[in-house]
Motif scaffolding. Structure first.
Motif, PDB file in Angstrom:
ATOM      1  N   UNK A   5      -1.562 -20.867  -4.106  1.00 16.81           N
ATOM      2  CA  UNK A   5      -1.763 -22.114  -5.167  1.00 16.81           C
ATOM      3  C   UNK A   5      -1.005 -23.042  -4.521  1.00 16.81           C
ATOM      4  N   UNK A   6      -1.118 -24.206  -5.232  1.00 15.65           N
ATOM      5  CA  UNK A   6      -0.246 -25.356  -4.821  1.00 15.65           C
ATOM      6  C   UNK A   6      -0.226 -26.361  -6.230  1.00 15.65           C
ATOM      7  N   UNK A   7       0.545 -26.215  -7.097  1.00 16.43           N
ATOM      8  CA  UNK A   7       0.545 -26.849  -8.380  1.00 16.43           C
ATOM      9  C   UNK A   7       1.752 -27.812  -8.538  1.00 16.43           C
ATOM     10  N   UNK A   8       1.590 -28.626  -9.603  1.00 16.14           N
ATOM     11  CA  UNK A   8       2.687 -29.463 -10.388  1.00 16.14           C
ATOM     12  C   UNK A   8       2.494 -29.356 -11.762  1.00 16.14           C
ATOM     13  N   UNK A   9       3.365 -29.159 -12.428  1.00 19.83           N
ATOM     14  CA  UNK A   9       3.403 -28.968 -13.847  1.00 19.83           C
ATOM     15  C   UNK A   9       4.421 -29.855 -14.791  1.00 19.83           C
ATOM     16  N   UNK A  10       4.029 -30.659 -15.534  1.00 12.77           N
ATOM     17  CA  UNK A  10       4.917 -31.437 -16.408  1.00 12.77           C
ATOM     18  C   UNK A  10       4.785 -30.861 -17.852  1.00 12.77           C
ATOM     19  N   UNK A  11       5.908 -30.425 -18.443  1.00 10.93           N
ATOM     20  CA  UNK A  11       6.024 -29.805 -19.686  1.00 10.93           C
ATOM     21  C   UNK A  11       7.337 -30.489 -20.618  1.00 10.93           C
ATOM     22  N   UNK A  12       6.829 -30.426 -22.001  1.00 10.13           N
ATOM     23  CA  UNK A  12       7.874 -30.604 -22.996  1.00 10.13           C
ATOM     24  C   UNK A  12       8.403 -29.636 -23.290  1.00 10.13           C
ATOM     25  N   UNK A  13       7.920 -28.527 -23.131  1.00 12.43           N
ATOM     26  CA  UNK A  13       8.513 -27.144 -23.751  1.00 12.43           C
ATOM     27  C   UNK A  13       8.012 -26.130 -22.985  1.00 12.43           C
ATOM     28  N   UNK A  14       7.773 -24.806 -23.713  1.00 13.25           N
ATOM     29  CA  UNK A  14       7.460 -23.623 -23.104  1.00 13.25           C
ATOM     30  C   UNK A  14       5.977 -23.625 -22.606  1.00 13.25           C
ATOM     31  N   UNK A  15       5.584 -23.521 -21.286  1.00 13.62           N
ATOM     32  CA  UNK A  15       4.447 -23.742 -20.964  1.00 13.62           C
ATOM     33  C   UNK A  15       3.344 -22.515 -21.204  1.00 13.62           C
ATOM     34  N   UNK A  67      -3.041 -31.133 -21.574  1.00 13.91           N
ATOM     35  CA  UNK A  67      -3.009 -30.422 -22.954  1.00 13.91           C
ATOM     36  C   UNK A  67      -1.742 -31.157 -23.890  1.00 13.91           C
ATOM     37  N   UNK A  68      -1.765 -31.057 -25.172  1.00 11.81           N
ATOM     38  CA  UNK A  68      -0.453 -31.278 -26.043  1.00 11.81           C
ATOM     39  C   UNK A  68       0.736 -30.697 -25.298  1.00 11.81           C
ATOM     40  N   UNK A  69       1.678 -31.444 -24.863  1.00 12.30           N
ATOM     41  CA  UNK A  69       2.895 -30.632 -24.191  1.00 12.30           C
ATOM     42  C   UNK A  69       2.919 -30.302 -22.741  1.00 12.30           C
ATOM     43  N   UNK A  70       1.676 -30.198 -22.144  1.00  8.81           N
ATOM     44  CA  UNK A  70       1.835 -29.622 -20.808  1.00  8.81           C
ATOM     45  C   UNK A  70       0.638 -30.204 -20.082  1.00  8.81           C
ATOM     46  N   UNK A  71       1.002 -30.599 -18.899  1.00  7.73           N
ATOM     47  CA  UNK A  71      -0.006 -31.257 -18.063  1.00  7.73           C
ATOM     48  C   UNK A  71       0.086 -30.245 -16.488  1.00  7.73           C
TER      49      UNK A  71
END
Length: 216
Positions: A5-15, A67-71
């Motif tokens: 895998x190779x990913x980046x995640x942006x999160x406001x809280x618990x993914x 999605x709401x809160x996570x990308x």
């Protein structure tokens, strides 16, 4: 283990909590995110994929979801030997949010992760290759889920194995533990799992995109 895998995640809280709810991706916001991250390139919509199948896309492809809160954005451009050196354009997108990078490649027993706080400061960066027998980067304090691996609770080889492994654990095992604890899913599982992961990555739909250079 054969997962990549190779990913980046942006999160406001618990993914994991967000993904476990199986939210529907926001297609307009997803396309806008991809166009911002890959400004200067031609972005064309392609067939959907899943997190389980398309977490390691080829050079001309991107899979993403908002999605709401996570990308989450799956792109080989964040799978660096030194995660602390991820391009500023990927990190600036996450200002005010927690940013995670995760990458692994089974051929060289390699795993990397990076975590930045909402203030943009790097909190943890780790890159380790069993094939090269090298820790490429180790910045910041170890996270709680890492400790059993570093302390030797899950050794890469059996006691009666004649060959020594360069680390007290297998990098891909720690990689899977990171996926589980940071995002709530695993690709193949790892030693020490106490229960099934909360999310099946093959149920997580991602929008697909093709990238190409702009005409000069």
């Amino acid at each position: 283990m054969g997962a990549k895998d190779s990913l980046i995640c942006y999160a406001d809280g618990d993914v994991a909590s967000v993904l476990a709810g199986r939210p529907e991706l926001d297609r307009a916001a997803t396309e806008a995110l991809v166009r911002r991250l890959f400004a200067g390139e031609v972005v064309t919509a392609a067939a959907d994929g899943t997190l389980g199948e398309d977490a390691n896309p080829g050079a001309g492809s991107v899979f993403a979801a908002v999605w709401p809160g996570v990308s989450i954005v799956c792109t080989g451009r964040v799978g660096l030997d030194r995660p602390s050196q991820v391009s500023a354009r990927f990190l600036s997108e996450g200002v005010g949010r927690t940013v995670y990078v995760h990458a692994m490649h089974s051929v060289v027993d390699w795993f990397a992760m990076g975590i930045w706080g909402p203030d943009g400061e790097l909190r943890r960066a780790l890159s380790i290759s069993g094939g090269d027998e090298e820790i490429l980067e180790d910045v910041g304090g170890r996270l709680e889920f890492e400790e059993p691996f570093w302390s030797g609770r899950f050794p890469a080889t059996d006691e009666d194995d004649d060959e020594d492994y360069p680390f007290p654990f297998h990098p891909l095992e720690l990689s899977e533990a990171a996926l589980d604890h940071l995002f709530g899913f695993v690709m193949e599982g790892y030693s020490g799992m106490t229960s099934a992961s909360r999310v099946d990555p093959f149920d997580v739909v991602l929008a697909g995109f093709r990238l190409s250079a702009t005409a000069r």
